[in-house]
Design a protein around this motif. Structure first.
Motif, PDB file in Angstrom:
ATOM      1  N   GLU A   1       0.823  -1.218   0.000  1.00 25.85           N
ATOM      2  CA  GLU A   1       0.000   0.000   0.000  1.00 25.85           C
ATOM      3  C   GLU A   1       0.856   1.268   0.000  1.00 25.85           C
ATOM      4  O   GLU A   1       0.536   2.244  -0.678  1.00 25.85           O
ATOM      5  N   ARG A   2       1.922   1.220   0.740  1.00 29.06           N
ATOM      6  CA  ARG A   2       2.800   2.385   0.838  1.00 29.06           C
ATOM      7  C   ARG A   2       3.417   2.736  -0.522  1.00 29.06           C
ATOM      8  O   ARG A   2       3.553   3.902  -0.861  1.00 29.06           O
ATOM      9  N   ALA A   3       3.798   1.746  -1.295  1.00 29.23           N
ATOM     10  CA  ALA A   3       4.407   1.976  -2.607  1.00 29.23           C
ATOM     11  C   ALA A   3       3.357   2.250  -3.677  1.00 29.23           C
ATOM     12  O   ALA A   3       3.645   2.936  -4.662  1.00 29.23           O
ATOM     13  N   ALA A   4       2.154   1.714  -3.500  1.00 31.17           N
ATOM     14  CA  ALA A   4       1.106   1.872  -4.513  1.00 31.17           C
ATOM     15  C   ALA A   4       0.618   3.320  -4.612  1.00 31.17           C
ATOM     16  O   ALA A   4       0.287   3.785  -5.701  1.00 31.17           O
ATOM     17  N   ILE A   5       0.586   4.027  -3.505  1.00 29.47           N
ATOM     18  CA  ILE A   5       0.065   5.403  -3.504  1.00 29.47           C
ATOM     19  C   ILE A   5       0.898   6.332  -4.391  1.00 29.47           C
ATOM     20  O   ILE A   5       0.360   6.969  -5.295  1.00 29.47           O
ATOM     21  N   PRO A   6       2.220   6.420  -4.194  1.00 33.04           N
ATOM     22  CA  PRO A   6       2.987   7.308  -5.077  1.00 33.04           C
ATOM     23  C   PRO A   6       3.014   6.816  -6.529  1.00 33.04           C
ATOM     24  O   PRO A   6       3.066   7.617  -7.461  1.00 33.04           O
ATOM     25  N   PHE A   7       2.961   5.495  -6.719  1.00 34.80           N
ATOM     26  CA  PHE A   7       2.907   4.973  -8.074  1.00 34.80           C
ATOM     27  C   PHE A   7       1.656   5.480  -8.786  1.00 34.80           C
ATOM     28  O   PHE A   7       1.718   5.975  -9.913  1.00 34.80           O
ATOM     29  N   LEU A   8       0.498   5.359  -8.116  1.00 38.53           N
ATOM     30  CA  LEU A   8      -0.752   5.820  -8.720  1.00 38.53           C
ATOM     31  C   LEU A   8      -0.764   7.331  -8.943  1.00 38.53           C
ATOM     32  O   LEU A   8      -1.267   7.801  -9.964  1.00 38.53           O
ATOM     33  N   GLU A   9      -0.212   8.069  -8.003  1.00 39.60           N
ATOM     34  CA  GLU A   9      -0.158   9.523  -8.158  1.00 39.60           C
ATOM     35  C   GLU A   9       0.670   9.906  -9.383  1.00 39.60           C
ATOM     36  O   GLU A   9       0.280  10.770 -10.165  1.00 39.60           O
ATOM     37  N   GLY A  10       1.804   9.280  -9.542  1.00 37.48           N
ATOM     38  CA  GLY A  10       2.648   9.559 -10.697  1.00 37.48           C
ATOM     39  C   GLY A  10       2.008   9.103 -11.996  1.00 37.48           C
ATOM     40  O   GLY A  10       2.041   9.817 -13.001  1.00 37.48           O
ATOM     41  N   TYR A  11       1.418   7.923 -11.990  1.00 39.02           N
ATOM     42  CA  TYR A  11       0.774   7.390 -13.185  1.00 39.02           C
ATOM     43  C   TYR A  11      -0.379   8.289 -13.621  1.00 39.02           C
ATOM     44  O   TYR A  11      -0.565   8.550 -14.808  1.00 39.02           O
TER      45      TYR A  11
END
Length: 76
Positions: free
Chosen positions: A24-34
């Motif tokens: 979850e911690r890594a998914a948030i910035p990934f989604l924001e950037g995507y």
């Protein structure tokens, strides 16, 4: 890894695969950037089928099917 499958596969397939390698911690910035480039795909209609497909390919090795399908959904 079969690079060609990723080059021609749908992005929903990649996102379902990312649910297994990101927390979850890594998914948030990934989604924001995507999301700055393209809206993330809706996985509702694809998640179960693609999870079975990944399991058949043995992407994460030999994992119990129930555990594999119960992986937390990080992307909507």
């Amino acid at each position: 890894m079969d690079v060609e499958a990723y080059a021609v596969g749908p992005r929903e397939l990649d996102f379902v695969g990312l649910e297994y390698v990101l927390d979850e911690r890594a998914a948030i910035p990934f989604l924001e950037g995507y999301a700055t480039v393209l809206a993330p795909p809706d996985l509702t209609d694809y998640r179960t089928v693609y999870r079975y497909f990944y399991r058949l390919l043995g992407v994460q090795g030999s994992v119990d099917l129930d555990l594999w399908l119960a992986q937390r959904a990080l992307f909507l």
